[in-house]
Design a protein around this motif. Structure first.
Motif, PDB file in Angstrom:
ATOM      1  N   GLN A   1       0.846  -1.202   0.000  1.00 34.51           N
ATOM      2  CA  GLN A   1       0.000   0.000   0.000  1.00 34.51           C
ATOM      3  C   GLN A   1       0.876   1.244   0.000  1.00 34.51           C
ATOM      4  O   GLN A   1       0.590   2.226  -0.706  1.00 34.51           O
ATOM      5  CB  GLN A   1      -0.923   0.007   1.220  1.00 34.51           C
ATOM      6  CG  GLN A   1      -1.921   1.161   1.227  1.00 34.51           C
ATOM      7  CD  GLN A   1      -2.818   1.184   0.000  1.00 34.51           C
ATOM      8  OE1 GLN A   1      -3.419   0.171  -0.368  1.00 34.51           O
ATOM      9  NE2 GLN A   1      -2.901   2.349  -0.666  1.00 34.51           N
ATOM     10  N   LYS A   2       1.954   1.197   0.755  1.00 30.96           N
ATOM     11  CA  LYS A   2       2.901   2.315   0.777  1.00 30.96           C
ATOM     12  C   LYS A   2       3.541   2.481  -0.600  1.00 30.96           C
ATOM     13  O   LYS A   2       3.670   3.601  -1.116  1.00 30.96           O
ATOM     14  CB  LYS A   2       3.980   2.054   1.836  1.00 30.96           C
ATOM     15  CG  LYS A   2       5.041   3.145   1.944  1.00 30.96           C
ATOM     16  CD  LYS A   2       5.960   2.868   3.135  1.00 30.96           C
ATOM     17  CE  LYS A   2       7.044   3.933   3.271  1.00 30.96           C
ATOM     18  NZ  LYS A   2       8.089   3.819   2.246  1.00 30.96           N
TER      19      LYS A   2
ATOM     20  N   GLU B   1       3.405   5.634  -3.228  1.00 27.36           N
ATOM     21  CA  GLU B   1       4.632   6.217  -3.777  1.00 27.36           C
ATOM     22  C   GLU B   1       4.598   6.246  -5.304  1.00 27.36           C
ATOM     23  O   GLU B   1       5.033   7.223  -5.931  1.00 27.36           O
ATOM     24  CB  GLU B   1       5.854   5.432  -3.294  1.00 27.36           C
ATOM     25  CG  GLU B   1       6.139   5.624  -1.815  1.00 27.36           C
ATOM     26  CD  GLU B   1       7.227   4.693  -1.293  1.00 27.36           C
ATOM     27  OE1 GLU B   1       7.727   4.922  -0.179  1.00 27.36           O
ATOM     28  OE2 GLU B   1       7.575   3.717  -2.012  1.00 27.36           O
ATOM     29  N   ILE B   2       4.052   5.187  -5.891  1.00 26.48           N
ATOM     30  CA  ILE B   2       3.930   5.128  -7.354  1.00 26.48           C
ATOM     31  C   ILE B   2       2.978   6.216  -7.850  1.00 26.48           C
ATOM     32  O   ILE B   2       3.247   6.887  -8.849  1.00 26.48           O
ATOM     33  CB  ILE B   2       3.438   3.731  -7.803  1.00 26.48           C
ATOM     34  CG1 ILE B   2       4.518   2.684  -7.553  1.00 26.48           C
ATOM     35  CG2 ILE B   2       3.035   3.744  -9.283  1.00 26.48           C
ATOM     36  CD1 ILE B   2       4.043   1.255  -7.724  1.00 26.48           C
ATOM     37  N   ILE B   3       1.883   6.391  -7.145  1.00 29.07           N
ATOM     38  CA  ILE B   3       0.916   7.424  -7.520  1.00 29.07           C
ATOM     39  C   ILE B   3       1.567   8.800  -7.487  1.00 29.07           C
ATOM     40  O   ILE B   3       1.419   9.604  -8.427  1.00 29.07           O
ATOM     41  CB  ILE B   3      -0.314   7.381  -6.589  1.00 29.07           C
ATOM     42  CG1 ILE B   3      -1.109   6.090  -6.820  1.00 29.07           C
ATOM     43  CG2 ILE B   3      -1.204   8.607  -6.808  1.00 29.07           C
ATOM     44  CD1 ILE B   3      -2.192   5.828  -5.785  1.00 29.07           C
ATOM     45  N   GLU B   4       2.312   9.071  -6.423  1.00 33.44           N
ATOM     46  CA  GLU B   4       2.984  10.372  -6.314  1.00 33.44           C
ATOM     47  C   GLU B   4       4.052  10.542  -7.383  1.00 33.44           C
ATOM     48  O   GLU B   4       4.184  11.616  -7.981  1.00 33.44           O
ATOM     49  CB  GLU B   4       3.605  10.521  -4.905  1.00 33.44           C
ATOM     50  CG  GLU B   4       2.586  10.728  -3.804  1.00 33.44           C
ATOM     51  CD  GLU B   4       1.647  11.883  -4.088  1.00 33.44           C
ATOM     52  OE1 GLU B   4       2.132  12.993  -4.395  1.00 33.44           O
ATOM     53  OE2 GLU B   4       0.414  11.675  -4.028  1.00 33.44           O
TER      54      GLU B   4
ATOM     55  N   GLY C   1      -4.505   4.261 -12.121  1.00 36.14           N
ATOM     56  CA  GLY C   1      -5.411   3.401 -11.375  1.00 36.14           C
ATOM     57  C   GLY C   1      -4.855   1.992 -11.317  1.00 36.14           C
ATOM     58  O   GLY C   1      -3.989   1.606 -12.122  1.00 36.14           O
ATOM     59  N   PHE C   2      -5.360   1.197 -10.378  1.00 35.40           N
ATOM     60  CA  PHE C   2      -4.871  -0.162 -10.158  1.00 35.40           C
ATOM     61  C   PHE C   2      -6.056  -1.124 -10.182  1.00 35.40           C
ATOM     62  O   PHE C   2      -7.134  -0.806  -9.666  1.00 35.40           O
ATOM     63  CB  PHE C   2      -4.156  -0.263  -8.812  1.00 35.40           C
ATOM     64  CG  PHE C   2      -2.920   0.603  -8.710  1.00 35.40           C
ATOM     65  CD1 PHE C   2      -1.664   0.029  -8.744  1.00 35.40           C
ATOM     66  CD2 PHE C   2      -3.023   1.988  -8.582  1.00 35.40           C
ATOM     67  CE1 PHE C   2      -0.513   0.819  -8.646  1.00 35.40           C
ATOM     68  CE2 PHE C   2      -1.889   2.787  -8.487  1.00 35.40           C
ATOM     69  CZ  PHE C   2      -0.628   2.205  -8.528  1.00 35.40           C
TER      70      PHE C   2
ATOM     71  N   GLU D   1      -3.399  -3.365  -4.193  1.00 32.40           N
ATOM     72  CA  GLU D   1      -4.824  -3.303  -3.870  1.00 32.40           C
ATOM     73  C   GLU D   1      -5.558  -2.625  -5.026  1.00 32.40           C
ATOM     74  O   GLU D   1      -5.161  -1.549  -5.489  1.00 32.40           O
ATOM     75  CB  GLU D   1      -5.026  -2.494  -2.593  1.00 32.40           C
ATOM     76  CG  GLU D   1      -6.451  -2.468  -2.078  1.00 32.40           C
ATOM     77  CD  GLU D   1      -6.896  -3.786  -1.478  1.00 32.40           C
ATOM     78  OE1 GLU D   1      -8.116  -3.999  -1.405  1.00 32.40           O
ATOM     79  OE2 GLU D   1      -6.029  -4.604  -1.087  1.00 32.40           O
ATOM     80  N   PRO D   2      -6.629  -3.228  -5.535  1.00 31.02           N
ATOM     81  CA  PRO D   2      -7.341  -2.620  -6.668  1.00 31.02           C
ATOM     82  C   PRO D   2      -8.150  -1.395  -6.271  1.00 31.02           C
ATOM     83  O   PRO D   2      -8.625  -1.293  -5.131  1.00 31.02           O
ATOM     84  CB  PRO D   2      -8.257  -3.750  -7.152  1.00 31.02           C
ATOM     85  CG  PRO D   2      -8.478  -4.603  -5.942  1.00 31.02           C
ATOM     86  CD  PRO D   2      -7.198  -4.539  -5.161  1.00 31.02           C
TER      87      PRO D   2
END
Length: 384
Positions: free
Chosen positions: A9-10, A14-17, A28-29, A184-185
């Motif tokens: 989740q962390k 980090e990927i989103i940022e 999106g995942f 997590e989707p």
């Protein structure tokens, strides 16, 4: 060997940022489960004969990530917004008529732009998880981009068969990355088209059979990419389109006032995306590649663009192009060009046309071209 004791989740956060720093407008995942609803739709498309022929032939590969990637755990979907308007667009006027490339072909080929973003994302994730594995795709991969983006919460699948995002409307390019990482989707977005049916109602060829159901073989976006003679019933529908069609997007209320100029690579060159038609008739392969080669609309080569330019000149009834069209009809080595030019000469209805068509008829050997010459003569007769 990949271990799963890390905080995914962390890592996801980090990927989103990080994605925001490299020019990814939305991310999106989702799971790597089979896209069952899309499979049913594709089977129905095939049964009805609604496929374009450009798709991956194996439907299972288009919906099951495990058939194209070893032990997939999740998919990351990305979207980049592209412009819907251009500044200083040149005007089409008598003697200087212009065609148009659809918005999705403006600027640098979006396949290259999105692959660049996906590659940076891969490198970033690898720096965090060295054992991570990926398979990234943009449009030409096996999976259906729209199905991935929809399930990953990028947007909803509109009645115009495009992904519509609340932020950017449907003016987005899509890409995805299958991974062996268990992210997590995200929640899919609910459909928001409601009772609106504008895209279906105004589709120029009736290709949108109903909301979410496209007969690809009738779609102008597909027809502009074909290389043979364009069927008669579609020639008057083409207008001045050289590549693609934007009608189902421009009428969409969700696209109203949506115009984003975020990525420099996507900025249109007005003279390229709205080019003069007559020069296209004689452009060489080398010049075509030099001028248009970086645009996604060039992927089929110059032939479809030239054929569409001839049809566009007929649409405008541009009698200043008669000399050029007669030259194409008499001298072009490609039957499709000769025949389409003959039809266009008849459609325009200039007095030079009759004698030119008769001369061509007396020397032409190709049966399909002769049929087009006769169509041209008939069109001239009808205008007398």
């Amino acid at each position: 060997m990949l271990t799963f004791d890390m905080d995914f989740q962390k890592l996801k956060n980090e990927i989103i940022e990080y994605s925001k720093t490299i020019g990814i407008d939305k991310i999106g995942f989702t799971t790597a489960n089979t896209f069952s609803e899309m499979k049913n739709l594709l089977i129905r498309q095939e049964m009805l004969g609604y496929q374009s022929g450009f798709e991956e032939k194996d439907i299972d590969k288009r919906v099951d990530p495990s058939l194209i990637f070893d032990q997939p755990r999740s998919i990351i979907a990305i979207a980049l917004a592209y412009p819907s308007r251009m500044e200083n667009a040149p005007r089409s006027k008598k003697g200087e008529r212009r065609g148009i490339f659809c918005r999705a072909s403006w600027g640098q080929d979006y396949h290259d732009v999105l692959r660049n973003r996906l590659q940076k994302l891969e490198e970033y994730i690898s720096s965090k998880v060295p054992d991570a594995k990926f398979k990234s795709m943009v449009d030409t991969g096996e999976l259906v981009d729209r199905a991935v983006a929809e399930r990953a919460g990028i947007g909803w699948s509109g009645k115009n068969c495009a992904i519509i995002t609340p932020e950017f409307g449907s003016y987005v390019y899509l890409g995805e990355m299958i991974t062996n990482l268990p992210f997590e989707p995200d929640e899919p977005m609910t459909d928001q088209c409601g009772t609106c049916n504008k895209c279906v109602d105004v589709c120029p060829t009736g290709a949108l059979v109903e909301g979410g159901q496209l007969d690809a073989g009738k779609c102008i976006a597909f027809l502009t990419q074909t290389k043979g003679f364009l069927p008669d019933k579609y020639r008057t529908k083409l207008g001045n389109r050289l590549y693609g069609c934007d009608t189902c997007q421009t009428v969409c209320p969700e696209n109203k006032r949506k115009d984003f100029h975020i990525h420099e690579e996507m900025e249109p060159d007005p003279e390229l995306v709205k080019p003069l038609l007559k020069p296209l008739l004689t452009i060489t392969n080398r010049d075509f590649k030099e001028k248009y080669g970086k645009m996604s609309g060039s992927w089929r080569g110059k032939k479809p663009i030239q054929r569409n330019a001839i049809i566009a000149l007929a649409h405008y009834k541009d009698d200043t192009a008669i000399d050029e069209l007669i030259t194409v009809m008499k001298k072009d080595v490609r039957p499709v060009m000769r025949g389409t030019a003959a039809w266009a000469i008849g459609k325009i209805g200039h007095e030079q046309g009759f004698s030119a068509l008769i001369e061509a008829k007396n020397v032409e050997k190709d049966k399909e071209v002769l049929a087009e010459i006769n169509k041209g003569l008939k069109l001239l007769e009808e205008q007398k």
